[in-house]
Design a protein around this motif. Structure first.
Motif, PDB file in Angstrom:
ATOM      1  N   LEU A 124       1.722   1.874  -3.596  1.00 39.68           N
ATOM      2  CA  LEU A 124       0.550   2.215  -4.394  1.00 39.68           C
ATOM      3  C   LEU A 124       0.068   3.627  -4.084  1.00 39.68           C
ATOM      4  N   ASP A 125       0.116   4.011  -2.812  1.00 35.79           N
ATOM      5  CA  ASP A 125      -0.343   5.346  -2.425  1.00 35.79           C
ATOM      6  C   ASP A 125       0.570   6.441  -2.962  1.00 35.79           C
ATOM      7  N   ASP A 142       0.800  -1.227   0.000  1.00 38.03           N
ATOM      8  CA  ASP A 142       0.000   0.000   0.000  1.00 38.03           C
ATOM      9  C   ASP A 142       0.835   1.280   0.000  1.00 38.03           C
ATOM     10  N   ARG A 162      -3.094   1.706 -10.461  1.00 36.34           N
ATOM     11  CA  ARG A 162      -3.374   0.945  -9.233  1.00 36.34           C
ATOM     12  C   ARG A 162      -4.334  -0.200  -9.515  1.00 36.34           C
ATOM     13  N   THR A 163      -5.372   0.086 -10.279  1.00 28.95           N
ATOM     14  CA  THR A 163      -6.361  -0.943 -10.605  1.00 28.95           C
ATOM     15  C   THR A 163      -5.719  -2.085 -11.381  1.00 28.95           C
ATOM     16  N   ASP A 188      -1.706   7.849 -15.561  1.00 30.08           N
ATOM     17  CA  ASP A 188      -2.962   7.759 -14.825  1.00 30.08           C
ATOM     18  C   ASP A 188      -2.726   6.859 -13.607  1.00 30.08           C
ATOM     19  N   ALA A 189      -2.525   7.475 -12.449  1.00 31.77           N
ATOM     20  CA  ALA A 189      -2.149   6.712 -11.261  1.00 31.77           C
ATOM     21  C   ALA A 189      -3.282   5.803 -10.790  1.00 31.77           C
ATOM     22  N   GLU A 190      -4.516   6.263 -10.844  1.00 32.63           N
ATOM     23  CA  GLU A 190      -5.630   5.452 -10.368  1.00 32.63           C
ATOM     24  C   GLU A 190      -5.838   4.231 -11.251  1.00 32.63           C
ATOM     25  N   LEU A 191      -5.739   4.428 -12.560  1.00 37.09           N
ATOM     26  CA  LEU A 191      -5.855   3.309 -13.483  1.00 37.09           C
ATOM     27  C   LEU A 191      -4.724   2.315 -13.249  1.00 37.09           C
ATOM     28  N   ARG A 211       1.834   8.670  -8.739  1.00 36.36           N
ATOM     29  CA  ARG A 211       1.272   9.943  -9.204  1.00 36.36           C
ATOM     30  C   ARG A 211       1.641  10.152 -10.664  1.00 36.36           C
TER      31      ARG A 211
END
Length: 224
Positions: free
Chosen positions: A94-95, A91, A197-198, A192-195, A98
């Motif tokens: 992942l956090d 985590d 992570r997924t 795209d950091a959120e993508l 950016r």
């Protein structure tokens, strides 16, 4: 969601470890072994529900297994003397992701394309065509873009394929598994950091149950 990374270092002198790592069916053996570290009774598609992905890596000290999951594995379920195993949370990494961050990446994947019915009929192609060389590199470029990465550098190496029976008994014992494998290494920029992570949790491409699809990243010192 918590994500765990576990490094297992099998002892090749141990009979169970030697069996799991040996022969063309090692990917199937390792799938069974690593899934045994999680609770029973998860139901259908337990691998996906637990976010289990793994990769076997050859190192100067022997084979290491990298196991990623959204549930902390119980390494005490490994056979006595199997080897060493250490888990740590992913985590914090992942956090810290950016946009614009340069990372190093590695992924062993099974690149394929699925030609349409007309193309298959015209050229006598199967429903799934394994890719290698430049075609595999192009596949990776598309996949990395879809993961929220912009590839800066890429080195690829074709590995031995995965072969074996899906199960030990009944119909599963008659089902043959066959997947090609390519290892992709290089550097990239996060778009795209959120993508990302997924996709890190979901894995990339096919054969995720058999040692493909685990995307590993780490901060890079320079973009190149």
């Amino acid at each position: 969601m918590n994500v765990w990374l576990t490094r297992v270092i099998p002892d090749p002198r141990n009979r169970a470890a030697a069996f799991d790592l040996g022969g063309a069916g090692s990917a199937v053996n390792l799938h069974r072994r690593l899934m045994s570290l999680f609770p029973d009774g998860i139901g259908s598609d337990a691998r996906a529900k637990l976010g289990v992905l793994f990769r076997a890596e050859d190192t100067p000290t022997g084979t290491h297994l990298l196991l990623q999951s959204t549930y902390q594995p119980d390494v005490g379920r490994l056979p006595d003397g199997y080897g060493t195993a250490v888990s740590r949370p992913l985590d914090p990494l992942l956090d810290a992701l950016r946009p614009g961050l340069a990372v190093r990446y590695r992924c062993v994947a099974s690149p394929v394309r699925k030609p349409g019915a007309t193309t298959r009929a015209a050229y006598g192609l199967p429903a799934v065509v394994a890719l290698s060389g430049a075609a595999a590199d192009e596949w990776w470029a598309r996949q990395s873009e879809a993961c929220g990465l912009r590839t800066l550098t890429l080195t690829s190496q074709q590995l031995d394929g995965i072969r074996g029976q899906r199960g030990k008994n009944g119909a599963a014992a008659q089902q043959r598994i066959s997947h090609n494998r390519t290892r992709f290494d290089g550097t990239a920029l996060i778009t795209d950091a959120e993508l990302l992570r997924t996709k890190l949790v979901e894995g990339i491409g096919r054969a995720k149950a058999y040692g493909c699809g685990l995307l590993s990243i780490a901060p890079a010192r320079t973009p190149g």
